[in-house]
Enzyme design. Sequence first.
Site, short mmCIF file in Angstrom:
data_model
loop_
_atom_site.label_atom_id
_atom_site.label_comp_id
_atom_site.label_asym_id
_atom_site.label_seq_id
_atom_site.Cartn_x
_atom_site.Cartn_y
_atom_site.Cartn_z
N GLY A 252 46.71 21.39 31.38
CA GLY A 252 45.37 21.62 30.85
C GLY A 252 45.02 23.09 30.78
N ASP A 253 45.46 23.86 31.79
CA ASP A 253 45.19 25.30 31.80
C ASP A 253 45.90 25.99 30.63
OD1 ASP A 253 43.85 24.78 34.16
OD2 ASP A 253 45.55 25.35 35.43
#
Length: 309
Positions: A252-253
């Site tokens: 997600g980052d």
Amino acid sequence: MIVTVTMNPAIDKTVDIGKFERGDLNRIKRVEIDAGGKGINVSKTIRELGGESIATGFVGGTSGTIIKQVLTDLGLRTDFVEVKGETRTNLKVVEETGEVTELNEPGPEVSKEQLNDLLNRLEGYANPDTLFVLAGSIPAGIPTDIYRNITEQVHQKGAKVLLDADGVLFSESLKGKPDMLKPNRSELERYYQMDYRASEQELVSMGEKLLDQGVSMAAISLGQMGAIFLTKGKRYRCPGLRVKAHSTVGAGDALVAAMAYSWDQKLPLETCIRLCMGASAGAVTSIGTKPPKRSLVDELVERVELLEI
């Protein structure tokens, strides 16, 4: 300019084991130690993609010193506020199946004076060419409306905000009208108080409600199933890419980093989406919380499907 804000950074310690045996001895096969925290992971990935950012937030103690040194060695600009206490260490246990168990420490307490110090620094960076990435949890002493306050503060100077948070942080932040969002399926389901798994059309509808509140772009992560990307004019569904996964930590980052990098480079929407999917899939193959190599991201970008909804 991109400024990432990591309120609660960490030393990420990732250990590989065969199968986690609760209440018994577990022998570790490999250990990776990284400077982490969501915003820091975003900065590391932006650097790997070829962009630049300034990593800010709070650090303290020996762990905080290590984080700053690691980021400096990677060629990243930093502007952290020093706090008393020790920056946390987070343990991530990765099994051969890819299942991850995370044990996250709370982090040091932050005083009102230290928070004001950070807010003043952020205001100094704010201008129409600045994107602030507000990501992750907050330590003790920080009010849950902090992301909302930062958003409203930097908006006064024309800056933009990309938000990646959950729970109360997410719901409070929306009141400040962030410009871009990266929620996942479960975060949206919780926010809209759904007690069942939302369908794709329901997720699109929920995302469009966020657009109606002033969000210009929403990327809804579906895990290994891919992601949905929404703007005022376009809606895309991208199936997940098949890769040899190590763990989902940092995926997600990496997606957030690609969104921020694309904004900074003024890339077309479709190019941004492909880069988001390639970076996210690349992160799944990485050990620990290390960013995916740009060469790998470029390979994966060629395999991304954009399906109009």
